[in-house]
Structure formats: C-alpha cells, structure tokens
Write a protein that holds these residues in place. Sequence first.
Motif, short mmCIF file in Angstrom:
data_model
loop_
_atom_site.label_atom_id
_atom_site.label_comp_id
_atom_site.label_asym_id
_atom_site.label_seq_id
_atom_site.Cartn_x
_atom_site.Cartn_y
_atom_site.Cartn_z
N THR A 113 0.74 -1.34 -0.14
CA THR A 113 0.03 -0.02 0.15
C THR A 113 0.99 1.29 0.24
O THR A 113 2.08 1.06 0.19
CB THR A 113 -1.00 -0.01 1.33
N SER A 114 0.24 2.53 -0.37
CA SER A 114 0.92 3.68 -0.23
C SER A 114 1.68 3.92 1.16
O SER A 114 2.66 4.37 1.37
CB SER A 114 -0.11 4.66 -0.45
N GLU A 115 0.77 3.66 2.17
CA GLU A 115 1.35 3.70 3.68
C GLU A 115 2.65 2.87 4.00
O GLU A 115 3.70 3.40 4.53
CB GLU A 115 0.26 3.33 4.70
N LYS A 116 2.55 1.77 3.22
CA LYS A 116 3.65 0.72 3.58
C LYS A 116 4.84 1.08 2.80
O LYS A 116 6.04 1.11 3.41
CB LYS A 116 3.36 -0.67 3.17
N ILE A 117 4.62 1.67 1.63
CA ILE A 117 5.88 2.28 0.92
C ILE A 117 6.61 3.53 1.58
O ILE A 117 7.72 3.46 1.71
CB ILE A 117 5.25 2.72 -0.78
N ILE A 118 5.60 4.23 2.11
CA ILE A 118 6.09 5.42 2.87
C ILE A 118 7.01 4.92 4.13
O ILE A 118 8.06 5.55 4.38
CB ILE A 118 5.09 6.58 3.36
N GLU A 119 6.39 4.09 4.77
CA GLU A 119 6.89 3.46 6.01
C GLU A 119 8.19 2.93 5.51
O GLU A 119 9.33 3.10 6.33
CB GLU A 119 6.00 2.53 6.55
N THR A 120 8.19 2.01 4.50
CA THR A 120 9.45 1.38 4.06
C THR A 120 10.84 2.27 3.75
O THR A 120 11.75 2.30 4.12
CB THR A 120 9.27 0.40 3.09
N VAL A 121 10.45 3.40 2.99
CA VAL A 121 11.37 4.44 2.42
C VAL A 121 12.05 5.12 3.77
O VAL A 121 13.16 5.46 3.83
CB VAL A 121 10.81 5.40 1.44
N LYS A 122 11.06 5.48 4.66
CA LYS A 122 11.30 6.48 5.98
C LYS A 122 12.09 5.70 6.73
O LYS A 122 13.02 6.21 7.70
CB LYS A 122 10.03 6.83 6.41
N LYS A 123 12.08 4.18 6.81
CA LYS A 123 13.08 3.46 7.77
C LYS A 123 14.69 3.50 7.17
O LYS A 123 15.38 3.16 7.67
CB LYS A 123 12.61 2.03 7.78
N GLN A 124 14.79 3.98 5.84
CA GLN A 124 15.90 3.83 5.20
C GLN A 124 16.86 5.09 5.97
O GLN A 124 16.35 6.42 5.68
CB GLN A 124 15.90 4.23 3.75
#
Length: 691
Positions: A113-124
């Motif tokens: 999902t969009s939320e999952k993508i944002i969360e994944t990127v912000k963990k970087q």
Amino acid sequence: MELFKIGKLLKKREQDVRLTAYFVLVAFVFFLLISRLFYLQIIQNQQFKQLSESNRLRLIQIPARRGDILDSKGRIIATSVPVFSVSITPSEDLDLERVADKLADIIDDPEITSEKIIETVKKQPRKYEPVEIARLKWGEKAWEIMARIEENRQELPGVNIEEQPMRYYPHGELLGNILGYVGKISEDELEKYSMYKYNMQDWIGKTGIERFAELIRYEDGRVIGLKGQDGVRQIEVDANNRKIRELVAISPTPGYNVVLTIDLELQQALERAMDEVISDIKKQNPKAMAGGAVVLDVKTGRILAAASRPAVNPNDFVDGSFAEKKDYYNDPQKRPLFNRVFQGTYPPGSTFKMITAMAALEKGLKPQESLICRGAYWRPPYIKCWDVHGRVNLYSALGESCNTYFQEAGRRAGIDKIVEIAEEFGLGEKTNTLGILNESSGFLPTPQRKKDQYQSIIENKYQTELDVLEEEYKNMLEKAESTEEQEEIKRDYESRKRILEAQYEIDLNFYTKWQPFDTYNTSIGQGSNNYTIIQLANYVAAIANGGKRYRPYLIEKILSPDGKVVQEYKPELINEIKVSDTNLAHVRRGMKAVTEPGGTAYFLFKDFPADIGVGAKSGTAQTGRSGDRKDKDFHGVFVAFAPYNNPQIAFAGIIEYGESGGGSAGRVAKAVFEEYFGLNEKEKEESGDMS
C-alpha cells in the motif's frame, strides 16, 4: 537675502551628505556581494563542486548471487533466479506521498500500500540509497507493471527497476526444515555483522542451512559461505533521480556453494512416507499432525535424509506467499518452523530398552537367562506389561518388548550403570550436528537431576503454604478479644505449622530422592526420559557399527564459485563406547528378533530379502503432555538399522500420537529402507516412475 543664501547652502550640504551615504551604502552592498561571490566561487569552489557531483552521481550496489545448496550428488536444492526489483531513491525534494500513491496504484498488491511504501522508505537511514519496494517475478504481470512504470516516468521520480537475484527452492517443501529460509536483514543483524559489509536491502539466512552456512569462519581467518560479495556501479542521474548513464561498474562475486550429505531420492521417499502415515493416523486421531525422522550412515555420521512435519516451504518467505500463510506458520499447535528432529524432545518408550540391556549385561546378566512375565512386574508399584509374555530371555524380551523383563534388568543394573551407558551413547546431550543451530539437549534422568528438578519446586510450594498460614493466624490474632483466646490461636498455629513441616519433609524426601520405581520407569523408557530424534538415531548407529559414536553432519563440502573444493568435512569420532563387543552383539541379535516371527515389527520386514536383515525396536510412549489421556494418547517411536550382517544405515523416527511405533514410524522406516536398498525398483518400473 543673506539668510536665504545660508539656507540654500545648508540644504545643498545635506543633500551631499545623503548622496554620499547612499553611495557608501551601495558600495558596501556591492562589496558584500562581490565578497560572497568570491567566497563561493574561489574559496568554496571545491566543496560545492563535490556536493554537485554527489547529487549528480550515485553509487549503486549490485547484489551478489547467493551460493547454491546441493545434495550429495550435486543436484540443486536451493538456488537463485533473476527477478525485477522496484526501488525508490529518497531525496530532499522527493514528493514521497505522491510517488507512493502512484506506485501502489500501479503495482496493485494489497500488501504493498501507499502507507507501507512510505513507512519502508522512511526506515532507510541513508539518503540517496535505493530502497526496495517490491520484487517482480518473471511473467506477464511483471512486464505489465514495468511497462506502466515506464509510461508514468514523469510522475515517478526516483523510481527504478533493476534485475536482481532472488532465492528459489525448486523442490518446494522438500527439505524445508533443513534448508531454512532467507529474509530481509534486521537492524540488529546489520549491527552484528557490520564487519561483513551488509546493507539494509540485503537478504540473509534466517534459519537452517541458510543461516548456518551464511558465513563460516575458520581458525585461519577465512570467511566463506553462501553470502557473496556485492559489486558496485556508479551512475549519473538527473534532477528527478533518473538514470542518465552508467559510468563504471565492479562486478559482484557469487557466494560459495554448499554440498549437503543428503540424498535427494532418499529424502523424497522419507517425506512421502511421513505424509502418508500422518494422513492415515489423523483419520483416527485428529491430534496426529506432526513428527520427525532421520537417516544416518552408521560408519560416518553423515545424515542421508531428515524431515520434520508439518512441512515448511522456504519459497513462502521470499516470494510474498507468507502473508497468505502466516496463520499456518504461526499456529501454536502445528509449529511448522520447529524442527522436531533436532529441537523436539520425546520420551523414547521401549527404544530405550537396549540401554537397559547393555547396562544389565555389563553387570553380569546372562542373555540366555529367562524370567517369567505374568503381565506386570512383581515389585511395587507393579508396573504393567502390555501383554503376558511368559518365559522370556534377552532376545525374546527385546523382540516382544517385554516391560517386565526390562524392569528387572534395570533393577539388577542399577540406575548409575544405566545412566553411565546412556551417557556413553550421547543421550541427554546435544549431538552438535554440523549444520544445525539451536539443537536441544534432551533429558536423561539421574538421582541428582531429580533432586535438582524437584527440590526448588517443593520448597517454593511449602513456603507459599506457610506464608498463607501465617497471614491467616495474624488476622485471627488481631481480632482476638482476650489473652486466653490469643494463646489458643497460637497453640493452634504451632500445631498446624508442625503438620505442614512434617508433610514438607515427607514430600521432599519422596519427590527428590530416587525411588525404586524411578529406576523401573527409566528402564522401559518412560518417566523423565526425553531425547531428540537425532540422539536416538546416533545411539542406534553406534550399536550397529560396533560402538563408535560419530558427530552427525549435514554439510559435506563447500565449493568456490568456480567449483573448487575449499572445505571438506570428514567423519568425526566422538568416543568409543565402553561396552564389550560381545554384549553389543547380543543387543544387535535382540534387535534382529524384533523383525523376526513373533517380533513386534515382523509384519513390516517379513518380505525383505534374507541378505538385508533389519535390526529394530518399536516404542509406544506416553506423551506426558497436559490434557492427554494416559491410556489412549501415545507417540509412535521406531529405530532400526540395516543390513544386519553389515550395517550401513540407521533410522529413528517419531510420529506424534502415532500410538504404536511399528504402525506409524515403522512404516516410514520400511519405505526408507526399500528406497535405499532398491527394493522398490520393480514397482517404479511398473508404474513408470523412474525419477
């Protein structure tokens, strides 16, 4: 007139002062601008040039291909296949929310999902380093997604598609518990293995061989394993982080290949038989859903096949299928990720009787001496035998699995001798199997262990009861209305306290002191006996080979990427059993009686050729689990070796709730021996199955 001239003159001077101040101000501003320009263009020129270059140039890691895992004949059982990795390179001017919405719409996967993508990127934690969002396997859907991404390039700045290797297990569930699986590296793992140059996008072995052989360090400092060495390439990007061109590249180095001791055909036969047996037994007892079995080369300790049920498909952890099957993998009853061969501990039941036999023989019992079984042992607590066997000696007692005989044999041997022999065969201690992590120790009951196990339990129990008693009488004393009443309460308290202390002494003595019935229970494989399946197999292998206990091993050799042997593992002798050759031969002969007419496993092996005699022992063990029925719920245990005259392989298996060993795990052993000795080749030819 004169005043007018003076005023005009003063006004002109004021204008001159203002004009001068203005010019000074303008000159100062220009000076500041020129100074700043000089600072930026001359003094800071190199720094800003480097900053510009860093925004324009990217260093992209090229993931190394993970090494393959092969069976003993070189057939691939774990490899890597190419997939397309969709990633986002974060930057300060990236509108992450808009890009995530668009990308989620294109990929069209409920897990991405969009939320999952944002969360994944912000963990970087590192800017300008690609973050993997999805992996696309080769196929029509992958091509469609990639085409849509290319069509929407203007709306997807920082999104890239790269071909990368993905772990793949061509045989699915086969060997799943042994192979283990890989997954994205965690922050803890990244810190722990920082010296090995992992990054946040790497995949790492999590369990099984994938974990064990991830990195293998040797005394000489070498580090080899499945992990390869990533390559790197430098690319130029535009303002939207889109690739313009590749400037330079350093190719990755593949990981090392790991060759197992496993024989693929034998493994297939083992797993197929286990599934069939569990399926049949489950019709009678719904609890039957699990088990484990292992096959050893008795002369080396090589593990030829090993399986745990319920099964694990390692592909589920790399291709996204886990999300659909997480209820299965997290089921507290099935526990498929729990390797029952090496981690599960079980009462051995009658398969322990060879230990008792050797202990008694070493203490002077003659194998031809006969005892009479009338259906129960004649000493308290009169533990029953499963049948009335009449007159039996060592051979017939093993063949018919007479409890009465082995309780008497245990009494004559004594618990100390039984423990000594059991320890010689490695029962109750880890085998330290090469290739296995988190192996269980099992439990060999001894007088000292019983004391250690129960003393604290009894002490805690009675301290709690004493605290409750004291609190009760404290409240009573507070409510007493006279001195006489208080004295009566104190006397009553002291009386109950003495009773409690007496009961404590009785229980402490009973539960912590080794009792005769503890020896009887231990002698027939019940009581606190609990061992792993690999321990049982290794114990039987040592009986078969004449008393040599080897360290079991799963990894045969490690090959470099160009196919050269860089590490080869050899048999490792742990110890030579201090039981005479004569007594070992007597026990082997008793195990042969198990598969002869009158023996508990005769029905399984009666059609085997005479030159492939089988020595075996079946077991029906009370589960000891809370809620199980003592007279109904039993594990089926079976151990065996063959051929009798020149042993080559040993088997140990347990089917949970299988009831009888011969009717459950024994059927699995039969199928394995038929495969190993080629006894089913004719059936294969007739069915056309020559795989």
